[in-house]
Write an enzyme that holds these catalytic residues in place. Structure first.
Site, mmCIF file in Angstrom:
data_model
loop_
_atom_site.group_PDB
_atom_site.id
_atom_site.type_symbol
_atom_site.label_atom_id
_atom_site.label_comp_id
_atom_site.label_asym_id
_atom_site.label_seq_id
_atom_site.Cartn_x
_atom_site.Cartn_y
_atom_site.Cartn_z
ATOM 1 N N ARG A 85 57.831 -73.585 41.135
ATOM 2 C CA ARG A 85 56.528 -72.944 40.904
ATOM 3 C C ARG A 85 55.411 -73.991 40.974
ATOM 4 O O ARG A 85 54.449 -73.961 40.216
ATOM 5 C CB ARG A 85 56.529 -72.233 39.549
ATOM 6 C CG ARG A 85 57.640 -71.212 39.479
ATOM 7 C CD ARG A 85 57.599 -70.267 38.298
ATOM 8 N NE ARG A 85 58.793 -69.431 38.351
ATOM 9 C CZ ARG A 85 59.819 -69.497 37.497
ATOM 10 N NH1 ARG A 85 59.776 -70.324 36.472
ATOM 11 N NH2 ARG A 85 60.861 -68.723 37.651
ATOM 12 N N ARG B 258 63.630 -58.231 39.517
ATOM 13 C CA ARG B 258 64.243 -58.319 40.831
ATOM 14 C C ARG B 258 65.616 -57.661 40.865
ATOM 15 O O ARG B 258 66.013 -57.094 41.852
ATOM 16 C CB ARG B 258 64.369 -59.804 41.203
ATOM 17 C CG ARG B 258 65.239 -60.073 42.392
ATOM 18 C CD ARG B 258 64.983 -61.448 42.951
ATOM 19 N NE ARG B 258 63.572 -61.626 43.225
ATOM 20 C CZ ARG B 258 62.920 -62.790 43.109
ATOM 21 N NH1 ARG B 258 63.562 -63.866 42.718
ATOM 22 N NH2 ARG B 258 61.634 -62.865 43.372
ATOM 23 N N TYR B 259 66.369 -57.819 39.794
ATOM 24 C CA TYR B 259 67.728 -57.285 39.743
ATOM 25 C C TYR B 259 67.726 -56.021 38.895
ATOM 26 O O TYR B 259 66.846 -55.828 38.062
ATOM 27 C CB TYR B 259 68.658 -58.321 39.115
ATOM 28 C CG TYR B 259 68.799 -59.591 39.915
ATOM 29 C CD1 TYR B 259 69.550 -59.618 41.080
ATOM 30 C CD2 TYR B 259 68.171 -60.766 39.504
ATOM 31 C CE1 TYR B 259 69.686 -60.793 41.810
ATOM 32 C CE2 TYR B 259 68.304 -61.945 40.226
ATOM 33 C CZ TYR B 259 69.070 -61.947 41.383
ATOM 34 O OH TYR B 259 69.199 -63.109 42.092
ATOM 35 N N CYS C 231 59.327 -78.824 41.203
ATOM 36 C CA CYS C 231 59.159 -77.493 40.603
ATOM 37 C C CYS C 231 59.043 -76.426 41.688
ATOM 38 O O CYS C 231 58.268 -76.540 42.622
ATOM 39 C CB CYS C 231 57.918 -77.459 39.728
ATOM 40 S SG CYS C 231 57.710 -75.862 38.897
ATOM 41 N N CYS D 32 54.557 -76.850 30.701
ATOM 42 C CA CYS D 32 55.807 -77.565 30.429
ATOM 43 C C CYS D 32 55.471 -78.882 29.745
ATOM 44 O O CYS D 32 54.341 -79.358 29.809
ATOM 45 C CB CYS D 32 56.532 -77.858 31.741
ATOM 46 S SG CYS D 32 57.269 -76.401 32.487
ATOM 47 N N LYS E 238 69.466 -64.610 44.351
ATOM 48 C CA LYS E 238 70.351 -65.753 44.561
ATOM 49 C C LYS E 238 71.565 -65.349 45.385
ATOM 50 O O LYS E 238 72.268 -64.410 45.050
ATOM 51 C CB LYS E 238 70.798 -66.292 43.205
ATOM 52 C CG LYS E 238 69.634 -66.757 42.365
ATOM 53 C CD LYS E 238 70.096 -67.167 40.987
ATOM 54 C CE LYS E 238 68.935 -67.487 40.082
ATOM 55 N NZ LYS E 238 68.143 -66.311 39.710
ATOM 56 N N ASP F 285 64.279 -74.861 46.895
ATOM 57 C CA ASP F 285 63.485 -73.756 47.448
ATOM 58 C C ASP F 285 62.494 -74.218 48.509
ATOM 59 O O ASP F 285 62.161 -75.394 48.596
ATOM 60 C CB ASP F 285 62.701 -73.070 46.320
ATOM 61 C CG ASP F 285 63.602 -72.212 45.454
ATOM 62 O OD1 ASP F 285 64.599 -71.681 45.976
ATOM 63 O OD2 ASP F 285 63.299 -72.072 44.250
ATOM 64 N N ARG G 74 68.185 -56.785 34.703
ATOM 65 C CA ARG G 74 67.648 -57.930 33.968
ATOM 66 C C ARG G 74 66.291 -58.349 34.517
ATOM 67 O O ARG G 74 66.003 -58.147 35.697
ATOM 68 C CB ARG G 74 68.628 -59.110 33.993
ATOM 69 C CG ARG G 74 69.066 -59.550 35.376
ATOM 70 C CD ARG G 74 70.448 -60.191 35.289
ATOM 71 N NE ARG G 74 70.880 -60.821 36.525
ATOM 72 C CZ ARG G 74 71.424 -60.161 37.535
ATOM 73 N NH1 ARG G 74 71.542 -58.859 37.496
ATOM 74 N NH2 ARG G 74 71.808 -60.807 38.611
ATOM 75 N N ASP H 240 68.341 -69.313 46.731
ATOM 76 C CA ASP H 240 67.466 -68.229 46.296
ATOM 77 C C ASP H 240 66.738 -67.747 47.550
ATOM 78 O O ASP H 240 65.962 -68.495 48.153
ATOM 79 C CB ASP H 240 66.485 -68.723 45.223
ATOM 80 C CG ASP H 240 66.259 -67.655 44.155
ATOM 81 O OD1 ASP H 240 66.399 -66.460 44.487
ATOM 82 O OD2 ASP H 240 65.938 -68.015 43.011
ATOM 83 N N CYS I 64 57.858 -81.457 36.645
ATOM 84 C CA CYS I 64 58.873 -81.888 37.604
ATOM 85 C C CYS I 64 58.266 -81.848 38.997
ATOM 86 O O CYS I 64 57.656 -80.866 39.383
ATOM 87 C CB CYS I 64 60.075 -80.948 37.576
ATOM 88 S SG CYS I 64 60.828 -80.798 35.967
HETATM 89 C C1 PLP Z 1 67.597 -66.159 38.549
HETATM 90 C C2 PLP Z 1 66.912 -64.925 38.199
HETATM 91 C C3 PLP Z 1 67.468 -64.034 37.273
HETATM 92 C C4 PLP Z 1 68.787 -64.282 36.599
HETATM 93 O O1 PLP Z 1 69.816 -64.270 37.522
HETATM 94 P P1 PLP Z 1 71.302 -64.533 37.055
HETATM 95 O O2 PLP Z 1 72.063 -64.641 38.337
HETATM 96 O O3 PLP Z 1 71.694 -63.342 36.247
HETATM 97 O O4 PLP Z 1 71.324 -65.778 36.250
HETATM 98 C C5 PLP Z 1 66.772 -62.887 36.992
HETATM 99 N N1 PLP Z 1 65.595 -62.613 37.587
HETATM 100 C C6 PLP Z 1 65.052 -63.437 38.494
HETATM 101 C C7 PLP Z 1 63.759 -63.066 39.123
HETATM 102 C C8 PLP Z 1 65.681 -64.621 38.831
HETATM 103 O O5 PLP Z 1 65.127 -65.455 39.714
#
Ligand code: PLP
Length: 437
Positions: free
Chosen positions: A143, A121-122, A141, A134, A346, A302, A125, A339, A138
């Site tokens: 998910r 998504r980002y 959850c 798990c 986020k 969520d 990362r 989110d 929870c």
């Molecule tokens: C939360 C999340 C991350 C990590 O986000 P950070 O703000 O760097 O902690 C990475 N990918 C996805 C899909 C996420 O939901």
């Protein structure tokens, strides 16, 4: 005391001759997880009436039940209806209410998935789902759609698609292992996985998101810690929601991890009737930092199906942040985030501190309500930045992987791009212009 009265009682009902070593054996705990209403009643002595039972059976058919004996032992049985652990672990008929605003996959994790197991998504990362199960389920959850339907830990083969994707995607510098709970994998497989990922030259850090310290602290064994230690820099995020969860067993697990040198973070979810109270939240945060855990995020709940009873208005989160900022240590407060439904990621939110602004003065307020001004420099010469670092006199030994183009709002602020607005696709007004031409 590692084995209290309640724990002894529960262990007695599970095993006729309970062993201390069994109670602290994480595999024993998982094997004896409470997955049925009958077993729950038998072990806790709590009895539900006919109507309650039929409601609960219906609920568990859609969203299965699973509680570790340890986490069960944290519940105050004399007041279980109000117990924050009971509410997170047990659930009820409210879960079968689905609102039209709720979605099975509110974060569009499946849509942002280039290969099985990866959500990208980002820019720099990825989230890598390395386990489909798990140690307990929870009730809140995100998910929830997936809970219990395919409980398995993937084989090395099944994990290799994700590893390949990371290998082939050089902008990924941070890999976040999630699930399910990654620590459901065997020590051997965790070692293998971390070795595979850390060998990828462009991966700078790995993170593990796990609820084990909260719901099954005995999973944090010396052997596990010694394996994880081989793969520094490794960051670990856990998920405490209420101060009651910070038991002596949990503290012990956190101490092992902190002593192992892993920076520890915590992600809480704001949950109605569990922790939607500034005092409870503050106590939780204080206990976390006492145990060397940095509160990282506080999540707005969520829009997943079946969570409506847990959701608070966003105003509750902002009120809690108001009660933290200035009132307690800066490092004890998390970032409150929503989110974004649809996969926007986020979004941090907090109270407003800028009250007004002129060309050279900013009016601010502090946590006490004092209104103050900050005079901006008259002499600041904005540096034109065309993102060509070779020509810039600020010292930065940039490497070729660093972003060379600005995106999003950063792009609107940049000098290197003449975009003046971001316009949603299919904007009606602009569509009309095109129709005129
Ligand atoms: C939360 C999340 C991350 C990590 O986000 P950070 O703000 O760097 O902690 C990475 N990918 C996805 C899909 C996420 O939901």
């Amino acid at each position: 005391m590692i084995y209290n009265k309640v724990q002894k009682e529960i262990a007695n009902k599970i095993d006729n001759e309970p062993q201390l070593s069994n109670w602290r054996d994480w595999k024993w705990q998982i094997k004896h997880s409470i997955k049925s209403l009958d077993k729950f009643e038998l072990i806790t002595g709590i009895k539900f009436n006919k109507k309650e039972r039929s409601d609960l059976e219906k609920t568990f058919k859609k969203f299965p039940l699973s509680i570790t004996p340890y986490y069960l032992s944290v519940i105050d049985r004399s007041n279980y209806q109000n117990d924050p652990v009971f509410k997170q672990a047990f659930g009820g008929i409210e879960e079968l209410t689905t609102l039209s605003s709720e979605l099975a996959d509110p974060l569009s994790e499946d849509k942002d998935s280039p290969v099985e197991g990866i959500t990208h998504r980002y820019p720099d990362r990825v989230l890598f789902h390395v386990s489909n199960t798990c140690s307990m389920y929870c009730r809140h959850c995100t998910r929830k759609r997936k809970v219990g339907d395919t409980d398995f830990t993937p084989s090395k083969d099944q994990l290799s698609a994700g590893i390949e994707y990371i290998k082939n995607t050089p902008q990924v510098r941070d890999v976040l292992l999630s699930g399910g709970d990654p620590l459901m994998l065997s020590d051997e497989k965790i070692d293998w996985l971390l070795t595979e990922i850390s060998q990828i030259p462009h991966v700078e850090i790995i993170r593990i998101g796990t609820r084990m310290p909260v719901v099954l602290p005995y999973r944090i064994t010396d052997n596990l810690v010694s394996i994880l230690k081989k793969h520094h820099p490794l960051w670990i995020n856990t998920h405490f929601n209420h101060p009651n969860e910070i038991t002596s067993s949990a503290k012990e697990a956190l101490a092992k991890l902190a002593d192992g040198g892993f920076p520890l973070g915590n992600q809480s979810v704001l949950l109605a009737d569990v922790n939607d109270c500034p005092r409870i939240m503050k106590l939780l945060l204080h206990k976390l930092v006492q145990n060397r855990v940095k509160p990282y995020y506080l999540y707005q709940c969520d829009l997943s199906e079946g969570l409506s009873h847990f959701r608070t208005p966003i105003g509750k989160g902002i009120e809690i942040m108001e009660s933290l900022i200035g009132h307690t240590s800066g490092f004890a407060r998390p970032t409150y985030v929503i989110d974004a439904p649809g996969g926007g990621g986020k979004i941090p939110v907090m109270p407003n501190y800028i009250i007004s602004w002129s060309t050279n003065k900013v009016v601010l307020r502090n946590y006490e309500g004092i209104i103050t001004t900050y005079k901006e420099p008259d002499s600041y010469e904005p540096k034109m930045c065309d993102r060509n670092c070779d020509k810039c006199d600020l010292d930065l030994n940039i490497n070729e992987r660093d972003e060379s183009v600005a995106i999003g709002i950063e792009k609107l602020l940049s000098d290197s791009c003449d975009t003046i607005s971001l316009i949603p696709k299919n904007n009606e007004r602009l569509q009309r212009r095109e129709d005129h031409d």
